[in-house]
Motif scaffolding. Sequence first.
Motif, PDB file in Angstrom:
ATOM      1  N   UNK A 229       0.825  -1.208   0.000  1.00 57.05           N
ATOM      2  CA  UNK A 229       0.000   0.000   0.000  1.00 57.05           C
ATOM      3  C   UNK A 229       0.862   1.263   0.000  1.00 57.05           C
ATOM      4  N   UNK A 230       1.827   1.290   0.898  1.00 54.39           N
ATOM      5  CA  UNK A 230       2.672   2.482   1.027  1.00 54.39           C
ATOM      6  C   UNK A 230       3.453   2.712  -0.267  1.00 54.39           C
ATOM      7  N   UNK A 232       2.689   1.686  -3.253  1.00 52.99           N
ATOM      8  CA  UNK A 232       1.767   2.075  -4.324  1.00 52.99           C
ATOM      9  C   UNK A 232       1.503   3.582  -4.253  1.00 52.99           C
ATOM     10  N   UNK A 233       1.360   4.099  -3.037  1.00 54.53           N
ATOM     11  CA  UNK A 233       1.135   5.536  -2.897  1.00 54.53           C
ATOM     12  C   UNK A 233       2.385   6.318  -3.287  1.00 54.53           C
ATOM     13  N   UNK A 235       4.676   5.433  -5.331  1.00 58.67           N
ATOM     14  CA  UNK A 235       4.983   5.327  -6.760  1.00 58.67           C
ATOM     15  C   UNK A 235       4.166   6.317  -7.574  1.00 58.67           C
ATOM     16  N   UNK A 236       3.091   6.873  -6.978  1.00 59.52           N
ATOM     17  CA  UNK A 236       2.301   7.863  -7.685  1.00 59.52           C
ATOM     18  C   UNK A 236       2.928   9.249  -7.615  1.00 59.52           C
ATOM     19  N   UNK A 244       3.145  16.739  -3.246  1.00 56.19           N
ATOM     20  CA  UNK A 244       2.518  15.466  -2.851  1.00 56.19           C
ATOM     21  C   UNK A 244       1.003  15.522  -2.964  1.00 56.19           C
ATOM     22  N   UNK A 245       0.498  16.430  -3.819  1.00 57.19           N
ATOM     23  CA  UNK A 245      -0.952  16.566  -3.907  1.00 57.19           C
ATOM     24  C   UNK A 245      -1.610  15.306  -4.423  1.00 57.19           C
ATOM     25  N   UNK A 247      -0.966  12.230  -3.698  1.00 59.10           N
ATOM     26  CA  UNK A 247      -0.968  11.081  -2.791  1.00 59.10           C
ATOM     27  C   UNK A 247      -2.195  11.138  -1.888  1.00 59.10           C
ATOM     28  N   UNK A 248      -2.955  10.017  -1.808  1.00 61.71           N
ATOM     29  CA  UNK A 248      -4.117  10.014  -0.911  1.00 61.71           C
ATOM     30  C   UNK A 248      -3.728  10.165   0.551  1.00 61.71           C
ATOM     31  N   UNK A 249      -2.609   9.559   0.930  1.00 64.11           N
ATOM     32  CA  UNK A 249      -2.108   9.780   2.282  1.00 64.11           C
ATOM     33  C   UNK A 249      -0.670  10.246   2.165  1.00 64.11           C
ATOM     34  N   UNK A 253       3.957   9.882   7.047  1.00 64.36           N
ATOM     35  CA  UNK A 253       3.303   9.743   8.341  1.00 64.36           C
ATOM     36  C   UNK A 253       3.248   8.283   8.751  1.00 64.36           C
TER      37      UNK A 253
END
Lengths: 280, 200
Positions: A229-230, A232-233, A235-236, A244-245, A247-249, A253
């Motif tokens: 998950x981390x 995947x985020x 890599x976007x 970092x706009x 990235x969903x999270x 953090x």
Amino acid sequence: MSDESGNMDARTIQEEIRLNAILARFGSDYNQAPDIIPVEEMWARIAEARRPDRRTHGRRGWQLLAASIALLGVGISVGHEWQKSTHGAAAAQPPRITAAAPQSEPRATTAPSATQDPAATMMAQKSVDRRSRDEPTIVRVVRSIPRSNSAYGADAQSANVATYQLATLRHFTNVEALLTSYNNSKRGGRMDAQLASWSRDLLAQTRLLLDSPAADDPVRRRLLQDLELVLAEMSQLSQSAPSLDRAPTDPAVHNSDIINRLRALVPAGGTMHSNGVSEQ
Amino acid sequence: MTVPTTEINSARSERDLVQRAAAGNPAAQRALYDRHVDRIYRLVYRIAGDGDLASDLTQETFIRAFERLGEFREEASVATWLHTIAVSVTLGALRKQKRREKHHVSLDDVASVGKQDNHVEPHLKERLHQAIDALPEGYRTVFVMYEMDGLTHQEIAKVLGVAVTTSKGQLFRARAKLRDALKQFMIEPKGQGRREAEAQ
């Protein structure tokens, strides 16, 4: 014929039209969920799982498991040293599983009884040597491990388990390095494109490991799933979006928790304390 | 191009909901769940193909989402984020369970079923579903999300952590495999198209 750029000949176009018609007619029925879904039942289970005492117990259980693995490694080390001192050099074969102590053998080894199957031992040792020398990618490492153990028996199976563990630990080390680099780059206010590319590579390797026996261990599997998950985020993210706009999270953090869990399995120094297989 | 006021208000209300849910407000958490559970469950069901498994995986999705809600960035889409978790959880479970071995039908098998009246609708439907089942996991996931869940390639790329071109490529290859598996149906008999159109 047609190519991936979308250039299709007339026949393919006709087939596409026909496929669209078939999908329009029958596609929605594919694995279609029932009209009524168990909303309340699922919520009750979610609420139960999220009870504070249940969550604390879960974390404590994980920490207990990690501590048990560490203790096991120490126990194996003590056991081998005792065996050498009580049975003498003539009776005892050189220990093939080494402990996590710094003075242990530098290369990963196979299970004690693997010497009964020299071919399997040699195969596992060669793959470890190759990794030590050339630092190949996890992809080549995992693919080099024979998946079928039926031809070799339990001894080779032990060797393969150890080799998968090594591959996983090496992967964890790489991910920890990425996350640490990311956190440092974030403080600088900028996401390096190379980090994004690196995260994509590690994401592919994580998925490969999830599909391998390395994910049979529940602690490792859960960590690999969270890493997926981390990564995947991450890599976007790219150099074009330093804020970092996209990235969903904010991965940073969550990174500190991930890094702590990685370090619990791969402590600093490159040695491990799980099953006593070490690497330097 | 201005964003409709209703969309702005909806986005604001969801941000507010996420904030309150992240702060531990039980009503907000339940509201967030109610807002997304239907779509998440149906997506998971499409991929997993089993009701009990879909329930378990949907629960796992929301449990993991609530654990990480405090890190959620307000500018992002909650739906896309939940999709990401749901797909990750589902594919992970399928890998572990090796569920598809029992439903696995090679595309050769699908194409080589005995020559019957292949244009009978139930038979075509079954063959289509078998062909979709037989797609490689990556192709099938993209295919299901695009063709049945209605996600765009940009959304699929975000969910899977791949490039948009990868999503497009995998859909292209999935459809090519389906065309090949259903080649006997590619030429519709006379009147069949009209019958299908009337049936719709």
